[in-house]
Design a protein around this motif. Sequence first.
Motif, PDB file in Angstrom:
ATOM      1  N   ASP A  24       0.906  -1.170   0.097  1.00 10.57           N
ATOM      2  CA  ASP A  24       0.044  -0.020  -0.020  1.00 10.57           C
ATOM      3  C   ASP A  24       0.810   1.214   0.088  1.00 10.57           C
ATOM      4  O   ASP A  24       0.591   2.200   0.813  1.00 10.57           O
ATOM      5  CB  ASP A  24      -0.908  -0.004   1.144  1.00 10.57           C
ATOM      6  N   GLY A  25       1.896   1.218  -0.919  1.00  8.60           N
ATOM      7  CA  GLY A  25       2.861   2.387  -0.802  1.00  8.60           C
ATOM      8  C   GLY A  25       3.714   2.634   0.207  1.00  8.60           C
ATOM      9  O   GLY A  25       4.619   3.556   0.107  1.00  8.60           O
ATOM     10  N   ARG A  26       3.965   1.694   1.149  1.00  4.59           N
ATOM     11  CA  ARG A  26       5.150   1.982   2.351  1.00  4.59           C
ATOM     12  C   ARG A  26       5.822   0.696   2.245  1.00  4.59           C
ATOM     13  O   ARG A  26       5.488  -0.593   2.033  1.00  4.59           O
ATOM     14  CB  ARG A  26       4.059   1.767   3.770  1.00  4.59           C
ATOM     15  N   ARG A  27       7.274   0.878   2.512  1.00  3.59           N
ATOM     16  CA  ARG A  27       8.174  -0.041   2.518  1.00  3.59           C
ATOM     17  C   ARG A  27       8.134  -0.715   3.697  1.00  3.59           C
ATOM     18  O   ARG A  27       7.591  -0.395   4.869  1.00  3.59           O
ATOM     19  CB  ARG A  27       9.411   0.834   2.613  1.00  3.59           C
ATOM     20  N   ALA A  28       8.307  -2.223   3.699  1.00  3.04           N
ATOM     21  CA  ALA A  28       8.115  -3.111   4.844  1.00  3.04           C
ATOM     22  C   ALA A  28       9.145  -4.123   4.317  1.00  3.04           C
ATOM     23  O   ALA A  28       9.916  -4.343   3.364  1.00  3.04           O
ATOM     24  CB  ALA A  28       6.876  -3.809   4.832  1.00  3.04           C
ATOM     25  N   VAL A  29       9.559  -5.104   5.291  1.00  3.93           N
ATOM     26  CA  VAL A  29      10.062  -6.358   5.301  1.00  3.93           C
ATOM     27  C   VAL A  29       9.387  -7.595   5.658  1.00  3.93           C
ATOM     28  O   VAL A  29       8.567  -7.540   6.706  1.00  3.93           O
ATOM     29  CB  VAL A  29      11.382  -6.199   6.530  1.00  3.93           C
ATOM     30  N   LEU A  30       9.367  -8.649   4.655  1.00  2.00           N
ATOM     31  CA  LEU A  30       8.592  -9.637   4.803  1.00  2.00           C
ATOM     32  C   LEU A  30       9.702 -10.826   5.205  1.00  2.00           C
ATOM     33  O   LEU A  30      10.859 -10.764   4.507  1.00  2.00           O
ATOM     34  CB  LEU A  30       7.815 -10.088   3.610  1.00  2.00           C
ATOM     35  N   LYS A  31       9.486 -11.554   6.170  1.00  2.00           N
ATOM     36  CA  LYS A  31      10.302 -12.773   6.542  1.00  2.00           C
ATOM     37  C   LYS A  31       9.587 -13.994   6.744  1.00  2.00           C
ATOM     38  O   LYS A  31       9.186 -14.343   7.913  1.00  2.00           O
ATOM     39  CB  LYS A  31      11.352 -12.468   7.702  1.00  2.00           C
ATOM     40  N   PRO A  32       9.097 -14.609   5.735  1.00  2.00           N
ATOM     41  CA  PRO A  32       8.519 -15.955   5.841  1.00  2.00           C
ATOM     42  C   PRO A  32       9.385 -17.065   6.097  1.00  2.00           C
ATOM     43  O   PRO A  32      10.722 -16.915   5.807  1.00  2.00           O
ATOM     44  CB  PRO A  32       7.948 -16.097   4.491  1.00  2.00           C
ATOM     45  N   ASP A  33       9.268 -18.241   6.778  1.00  2.00           N
ATOM     46  CA  ASP A  33       9.730 -19.233   6.779  1.00  2.00           C
ATOM     47  C   ASP A  33       9.722 -20.198   5.639  1.00  2.00           C
ATOM     48  O   ASP A  33       8.824 -19.985   4.747  1.00  2.00           O
ATOM     49  CB  ASP A  33       8.844 -20.400   7.785  1.00  2.00           C
ATOM     50  N   ALA A  34      11.237 -20.592   5.382  1.00  2.00           N
ATOM     51  CA  ALA A  34      11.563 -21.185   4.118  1.00  2.00           C
ATOM     52  C   ALA A  34      11.900 -22.701   4.331  1.00  2.00           C
ATOM     53  O   ALA A  34      12.426 -23.325   3.561  1.00  2.00           O
ATOM     54  CB  ALA A  34      12.490 -20.323   3.405  1.00  2.00           C
ATOM     55  N   HIS A  35      11.685 -23.129   5.569  1.00  2.00           N
ATOM     56  CA  HIS A  35      12.158 -24.441   5.776  1.00  2.00           C
ATOM     57  C   HIS A  35      11.508 -24.898   7.104  1.00  2.00           C
ATOM     58  O   HIS A  35      11.193 -24.081   7.728  1.00  2.00           O
ATOM     59  CB  HIS A  35      13.511 -24.252   6.339  1.00  2.00           C
ATOM     60  N   PRO A  36      11.026 -26.239   7.237  1.00  2.00           N
ATOM     61  CA  PRO A  36      10.470 -26.724   8.337  1.00  2.00           C
ATOM     62  C   PRO A  36      10.857 -26.209   9.760  1.00  2.00           C
ATOM     63  O   PRO A  36      10.105 -26.155  10.736  1.00  2.00           O
ATOM     64  CB  PRO A  36      10.660 -28.178   8.085  1.00  2.00           C
ATOM     65  N   ARG A  37      12.025 -26.016  10.088  1.00  2.00           N
ATOM     66  CA  ARG A  37      12.569 -25.587  11.228  1.00  2.00           C
ATOM     67  C   ARG A  37      12.556 -24.160  11.516  1.00  2.00           C
ATOM     68  O   ARG A  37      12.884 -23.513  12.573  1.00  2.00           O
ATOM     69  CB  ARG A  37      14.013 -26.182  11.326  1.00  2.00           C
ATOM     70  N   GLY A  38      12.199 -23.535  10.459  1.00  2.00           N
ATOM     71  CA  GLY A  38      12.121 -21.874  10.696  1.00  2.00           C
ATOM     72  C   GLY A  38      10.777 -21.601  11.521  1.00  2.00           C
ATOM     73  O   GLY A  38       9.709 -22.249  11.384  1.00  2.00           O
ATOM     74  N   GLU A  39      11.021 -20.533  12.474  1.00  2.00           N
ATOM     75  CA  GLU A  39       9.876 -19.971  13.142  1.00  2.00           C
ATOM     76  C   GLU A  39      10.005 -18.293  13.171  1.00  2.00           C
ATOM     77  O   GLU A  39      10.704 -17.934  14.338  1.00  2.00           O
ATOM     78  CB  GLU A  39       9.905 -20.461  14.524  1.00  2.00           C
ATOM     79  N   ALA A  40      10.019 -17.941  12.048  1.00  2.00           N
ATOM     80  CA  ALA A  40      10.111 -16.292  11.914  1.00  2.00           C
ATOM     81  C   ALA A  40       9.532 -15.467  13.061  1.00  2.00           C
ATOM     82  O   ALA A  40       9.781 -14.501  13.333  1.00  2.00           O
ATOM     83  CB  ALA A  40       9.722 -15.841  10.259  1.00  2.00           C
ATOM     84  N   ALA A  41       8.189 -16.191  13.347  1.00  2.00           N
ATOM     85  CA  ALA A  41       7.300 -15.276  14.190  1.00  2.00           C
ATOM     86  C   ALA A  41       8.077 -15.110  15.520  1.00  2.00           C
ATOM     87  O   ALA A  41       7.479 -14.119  16.218  1.00  2.00           O
ATOM     88  CB  ALA A  41       5.928 -15.820  14.520  1.00  2.00           C
TER      89      ALA A  41
END
Length: 59
Positions: free
Chosen positions: A37-54
Motif C-alpha cells: 500500500d505504498g509503504r516500505r516493509a520487510v517480509l520474513k516468511p519461513d522457508a524451511h520446516p525448522r523456521g519460526e520467523a514469528a
Amino acid sequence: MTRAIDDILARHATDTYSVVDELHAVPPYRVHAVRVDGRRAVLKPDAHPRGEAAVDGRG
C-alpha cells in the motif's frame, strides 16, 4: 514471486503490493524488501520446516 509470498502480501494489503528485492535467502528464512500500500516493509516468511520467523530473536 512465489505463491506463498504472494498469498502473505495479499492478506495484508488493502490496495497494492510488490516485492522490491530479496535480501537474504538462507534456510530457514527468506527475507524480502516489499512495498505494501505504498509503504516500505520487510517480509520474513519461513522457508524451511525448522523456521519460526514469528518468534525469531525473542528470548
